[in-house]
Design an enzyme around this catalytic site. Sequence first.
Site, mmCIF file in Angstrom:
data_model
loop_
_atom_site.group_PDB
_atom_site.id
_atom_site.type_symbol
_atom_site.label_atom_id
_atom_site.label_comp_id
_atom_site.label_asym_id
_atom_site.label_seq_id
_atom_site.Cartn_x
_atom_site.Cartn_y
_atom_site.Cartn_z
ATOM 1 N N VAL A 10 -4.000 -7.679 3.710
ATOM 2 C CA VAL A 10 -3.777 -6.306 4.155
ATOM 3 C C VAL A 10 -3.445 -5.483 2.918
ATOM 4 O O VAL A 10 -2.760 -5.948 2.013
ATOM 5 C CB VAL A 10 -2.667 -6.249 5.244
ATOM 6 C CG1 VAL A 10 -1.290 -6.435 4.663
ATOM 7 C CG2 VAL A 10 -2.742 -4.954 6.033
ATOM 8 N N SER A 11 -4.017 -4.269 2.831
ATOM 9 C CA SER A 11 -3.718 -3.414 1.684
ATOM 10 C C SER A 11 -2.573 -2.492 2.049
ATOM 11 O O SER A 11 -2.186 -2.388 3.209
ATOM 12 C CB SER A 11 -4.946 -2.599 1.291
ATOM 13 O OG SER A 11 -5.229 -1.652 2.283
ATOM 14 N N THR A 12 -2.022 -1.826 1.058
ATOM 15 C CA THR A 12 -0.834 -1.007 1.303
ATOM 16 C C THR A 12 -1.091 0.070 2.349
ATOM 17 O O THR A 12 -0.315 0.234 3.281
ATOM 18 C CB THR A 12 -0.347 -0.357 -0.008
ATOM 19 O OG1 THR A 12 -0.466 -1.332 -1.040
ATOM 20 C CG2 THR A 12 1.085 0.071 0.117
ATOM 21 N N GLU A 14 -3.356 0.137 4.578
ATOM 22 C CA GLU A 14 -3.717 -0.417 5.887
ATOM 23 C C GLU A 14 -2.486 -0.895 6.646
ATOM 24 O O GLU A 14 -2.495 -0.961 7.876
ATOM 25 C CB GLU A 14 -4.655 -1.611 5.722
ATOM 26 C CG GLU A 14 -6.064 -1.229 5.346
ATOM 27 C CD GLU A 14 -6.859 -2.447 4.895
ATOM 28 O OE1 GLU A 14 -8.078 -2.325 4.825
ATOM 29 O OE2 GLU A 14 -6.253 -3.503 4.620
ATOM 30 N N GLN A 15 -1.446 -1.233 5.875
ATOM 31 C CA GLN A 15 -0.253 -1.781 6.504
ATOM 32 C C GLN A 15 0.298 -0.868 7.591
ATOM 33 O O GLN A 15 0.808 -1.313 8.600
ATOM 34 C CB GLN A 15 0.824 -2.043 5.437
ATOM 35 C CG GLN A 15 1.005 -3.521 5.185
ATOM 36 C CD GLN A 15 1.523 -3.830 3.804
ATOM 37 O OE1 GLN A 15 1.763 -2.936 2.998
ATOM 38 N NE2 GLN A 15 1.699 -5.090 3.515
#
Length: 453
Positions: A10-12, A14-15
């Site tokens: 998960v990217s920042t 997207e979190q």
Amino acid sequence: MKYVACYCRVSTDEQAKFGFSIQAQKDALEKYCKENKYKYEFYVDEGISASSMKKRKALQEMLNKSNVFDMILFTKLDRLSRNVLDANNINKILQENNCTMKAIDEDDIDTSTADGTFIFNLKVSLAQREIGKTSERINFVFKNKREKGEVTSGTKKYGYDIVDKHFKINPSEAENIVNLYKYFINVNGDMKKTYKYFIQHFEGKGYDALSNYLKDTSYIGKYKLYRKNVYLDNYIPAIMSTDLWQKVQDLRPKKTISKNNVEDIFSGLIYCYNCKSRMYKKVDNRTKNKVIRYCCNNSYLYEKGKEEKKCINNATIREEDIEQYLLENLFKEFNKYKLNAKIEKEIVTSSNLQKIKQLEKKVLKLKDLYLDDLIDKETYKKDYTKYTKEIENLKQTKIITENRDLSHIEKLLNSNYIDIYNKLTTTNKKKFWLSIIDKIYVYRRQIKEVTFK
Ligand SMILES: [Zn+2]
């Protein structure tokens, strides 16, 4: 018992979004492993985007250990890689270690079965083709204008003015668009309410305009080329944040295939052998089983008596006839094509390149000598002409004819593609033809020529 590695990422940014949490991915993968009685292990990259392969420590660690796993599992392809080509690079590493991969939430990413591998290779080949087309387009069509950021079509886009061939934000229109986006979010994506709002605030615009505005990537600075899957950066200024735009996309009604829109498998590939123009599909709705036929539009004009564009190829051909013919004759057509498939390359030999560089240096030196009054104008002119002529002669390119590399198609044709083909969904059948065939030329219900990718 199969031993699998479960990969989550998960990217920042997207979190914050729903459905992308690490826990949701873990839960889904764990459930899948338990159902299939796999022994499993997790590899998790948190706060890292898919584009940075090297920064993804867990991924690297997992790939280093791939010789101990039977399979790599992830929820969706975008968790593993940015696109199918990156996935293919990862797959090469896995293959060397006898490891396969599978996306549990997507049917068509699965290299653990022969059918799945076939479809995965189709996707890779299509993506490679798309990239090839992109570079062609940019090289030959848009290169110069695009580099200068110049607008290549004369049409105005709502939210912008065209000033000196460049898109400039029109402040009041841009504000109107941003307000439309905000309104759409406020009414939770209610298209009826939004349309009422739209006709009040966008005079003279209709429903089509509304749905186009709500999905236009230009508003976040990504200009989409007409009917192509290519987006230009640095071409049009953004008028809203990606966040706002994305929220609207999440709420937008998903496309539904209307009942009359029958899925075709050859659309875009069928060409008229007589006038070389593309043939269009016609759907016959009279019968229960909707029949797709292709016809040459120019012959239609001919019948209507428009003389300027006429074609005598006025017979239509049924899609299923094309399909049957190709399945029976694919090898024959391919071999016929292969004999004539040559490409011409223009090259300057490397030894010539060296000589050209030396001569160019001499020309520069000559200029210095003349400017420093060490040689007279006559000598300068004479030597200059001599050197530049020599350069021109060396620049003459050789044209070399080579056989085209068609091994990727051979690979597909050497598999038991007919068995697999018959099991494919209509969408994947279409992908199959798109990935190997360039054009199919038809004349009066007969296939005259097939060209390959
Ligand atoms: Zn025609």
